[in-house]
Scaffold this motif. Structure first.
Motif, short mmCIF file in Angstrom:
data_model
loop_
_atom_site.label_atom_id
_atom_site.label_comp_id
_atom_site.label_asym_id
_atom_site.label_seq_id
_atom_site.Cartn_x
_atom_site.Cartn_y
_atom_site.Cartn_z
N VAL A 1 95.75 59.23 -7.53
CA VAL A 1 94.92 58.08 -7.28
C VAL A 1 96.03 56.96 -8.20
CG1 VAL A 1 93.19 57.42 -9.60
CG2 VAL A 1 92.39 59.40 -8.41
N VAL A 2 97.24 57.21 -8.71
CA VAL A 2 97.64 56.88 -9.54
C VAL A 2 98.72 55.78 -8.87
CG1 VAL A 2 99.85 56.45 -10.68
CG2 VAL A 2 97.90 57.98 -11.92
N VAL A 3 99.59 57.32 -7.57
CA VAL A 3 100.33 56.52 -6.64
C VAL A 3 99.10 55.69 -5.22
CG1 VAL A 3 101.26 57.28 -4.42
CG2 VAL A 3 101.85 58.44 -5.70
N ARG A 4 97.82 55.87 -5.12
CA ARG A 4 97.10 54.71 -4.68
C ARG A 4 97.31 53.77 -5.69
NH1 ARG A 4 93.28 52.16 -6.03
NH2 ARG A 4 92.50 52.74 -7.91
N SER A 5 97.12 53.64 -6.48
CA SER A 5 97.12 52.24 -7.40
C SER A 5 98.43 51.37 -7.46
CB SER A 5 96.95 52.24 -8.70
OG SER A 5 97.16 51.06 -9.41
N GLU B 1 106.39 59.48 0.36
CA GLU B 1 107.69 60.56 0.53
C GLU B 1 108.06 59.51 1.68
OE1 GLU B 1 109.83 62.87 -0.13
OE2 GLU B 1 108.29 62.76 -2.31
N ARG B 2 106.94 58.98 2.51
CA ARG B 2 107.39 58.14 3.75
C ARG B 2 107.71 56.38 2.90
NH1 ARG B 2 110.89 58.96 6.80
NH2 ARG B 2 109.78 58.66 9.03
N ALA B 3 107.31 56.27 1.98
CA ALA B 3 106.79 55.32 1.41
C ALA B 3 108.00 53.51 2.10
CB ALA B 3 106.95 54.75 0.10
N GLY B 4 108.75 54.18 1.77
CA GLY B 4 110.27 52.99 2.21
C GLY B 4 109.96 52.99 4.03
N HIS B 5 110.05 53.41 4.88
CA HIS B 5 109.30 53.33 5.52
C HIS B 5 108.27 52.73 6.58
CE1 HIS B 5 113.44 55.49 7.13
NE2 HIS B 5 112.50 56.49 5.56
N SER C 1 102.75 48.72 5.35
CA SER C 1 101.48 48.99 4.37
C SER C 1 101.09 50.21 4.71
CB SER C 1 100.67 48.00 5.55
OG SER C 1 99.10 48.15 5.04
N ALA C 2 101.06 50.33 3.30
CA ALA C 2 100.10 52.30 2.62
C ALA C 2 99.28 51.61 3.16
CB ALA C 2 100.69 52.45 1.76
N GLY C 3 98.05 51.32 2.68
CA GLY C 3 96.64 51.25 3.17
C GLY C 3 96.69 51.27 4.63
N GLY C 4 96.54 50.15 5.03
CA GLY C 4 97.07 50.87 6.16
C GLY C 4 97.31 51.73 7.25
N TYR C 5 98.27 52.31 6.87
CA TYR C 5 98.99 53.75 7.40
C TYR C 5 98.04 54.73 6.97
CZ TYR C 5 102.07 57.39 8.27
OH TYR C 5 102.35 58.53 8.96
N LEU C 6 96.85 54.61 5.30
CA LEU C 6 96.04 55.84 5.12
C LEU C 6 94.99 55.60 6.28
CD1 LEU C 6 95.18 57.68 3.71
CD2 LEU C 6 94.55 56.50 2.24
#
Length: 389
Positions: free
Chosen positions: A311-315, A345-349, A352-357
């Motif tokens: 949840v923290v990472v989500r924010s 782990e792959r945040a640098g690549h 958009s983390a939200g779109g990827y999820l």
């Protein structure tokens, strides 16, 4: 003449007044349902030729529905098939209840017209059964489409299960995990070998069940070996609480959406059991070590800590609460937390983390995504080349 033909012909007298149907729509339904009707491609070609001799698009009750082309004309419009083949397939259409013979006294096909040119009497093949059974053909076509959709879904799930089992067995063997991997490998090869001869949905479902059992067995073995103390105490306790109470689920970790996620946790508990399986917590942490610093006190010791950290990472990554809620609904809270750890782990690549999820969530609902391969790839990357799964 058979009793079956008598029954089929009697249906044409039951057509309600004013009923009509698009002849080409009925034809497409018949084509889709040809397996249920026992029709061959040549029979469909002959039916198409017969329909082409009916001048109107709509088949209407009360109008003359008899077509009377000669064999030579039918052969021309049926792509030049042989005369014997034409007669065989006309008989197939009659026996399937798609057309009726309307024979003249001398057995010839012809039409007698009134002085104004209107058809008075016609002898040939009646298309009335197509109009009478139009709804039946539509339902049959729908059934065939649904069966095809289910078969495709089962095949996709089978492919995912096969891939997961292969990668997990390889990872376990190359990492030196204890277990009778030769026997498990033999069972896996036997199950995969049956795919070559599988045709029906039942065949694929049987293979999917076998592969799913193998996957669960491998995961249980790994669960007992990777951080066994945590697996036997903290992890089991947390799983017990997750099943018994909403307050121990992911809902308490995000006050802004507590009400909505609380409902979701209850409604989708059964769905979680049928979709993705939770992986051993130790395996997850070895594959995704970055998330540990986001856990309570900078540690992730069990599933509850992992879900809190997620949840923290989500924010932190800017993933909306609704996107994470959808992931929890589709994957289950545990696997959604694992997905978030993998994204970190792959945040640098990832742009958009939200779109990827959301993409992973959509693929999960379609049965096209499994966490296994993603975890194995991260485990390989984070183990310094020790694992080659």
């Amino acid at each position: 003449m058979t009793l079956a033909l008598v029954r089929a012909q009697s249906k044409t007298s039951e057509i309600r007044d004013g009923k009509s149907a698009d002849k080409w729509k009925v034809y497409r339904d018949v084509c889709d349902a040809r397996a249920l009707l026992g029709l061959r491609d040549r029979a469909l070609a002959v039916l198409n030729a017969l329909l082409s001799f009916f001048p109107e698009t709509e088949l209407n009750h009360g109008k003359n529905l008899v077509v009377f082309p000669s064999n030579a004309q039918l052969i021309t419009r049926a792509n030049g098939i042989a005369g014997t083949t034409l007669r065989e397939n006309l008989a197939v259409l009659v026996n399937a209840g798609l057309i009726n013979r309307n024979d003249s006294p001398n057995g010839k096909r012809y039409v007698r017209r009134a002085r104004d040119g209107a058809v008075e009497t016609a002898y040939g093949f009646s298309l009335s059964p197509l109009l009478a059974r139009s709804e039946e053909f539509a339902l049959m076509a729908q059934q065939v489409a649904e069966d095809a959709r289910r078969l495709k879904f089962v095949k996709e799930r089978t492919t995912i299960a096969r891939r997961d089992v292969r990668k997990l067995i390889t990872a376990a063997i190359e990492d030196g995990a204890a277990g009778d991997w030769a026997t498990i490998e033999t069972a896996y090869v036997a199950a995969v070998g049956r795919l070559r001869t599988a045709k029906s949905k039942t065949d694929f479902e049987s293979i999917l069940d076998e592969l799913s059992l193998l996957r669960d067995g491998v995961l249980n073995i790994l669960q007992c070996q990777v951080f066994p103390q945590e697996s036997d105490t903290n992890d089991s306790g947390i799983r017990h609480h997750i099943q018994k109470s909403n307050t121990d689920s992911i809902t308490e970790l995000e006050p802004s959406s507590e009400m909505e996620l609380g409902k979701t946790a209850v409604q989708n508990r059964s769905l979680r059991a049928e979709t993705l399986k939770a992986f051993p917590i130790g395996l997850v942490m070895r594959a995704c070590p970055e998330i540990e610093s986001y856990g309570p006190g900078g540690e992730v010791r069990n599933w509850r800590d992992l879900m809190s950290a997620a949840v923290v990472v989500r924010s932190t990554l800017g993933v909306t609460a609704s996107a994470y809620q959808d992931a929890c609904e589709a994957m289950g809270p545990e696997n959604a937390a694992v997905a978030m750890a993998a994204i970190l782990e792959r945040a640098g690549h990832i742009n958009s983390a939200g779109g990827y999820l959301r993409n992973l969530t959509s693929r999960t609902r379609r049965g096209e995504f499994s966490l296994g391969p993603m975890l194995m790839a991260l485990l390989k990357a984070n183990s310094g080349g020790e694992m080659r799964a």
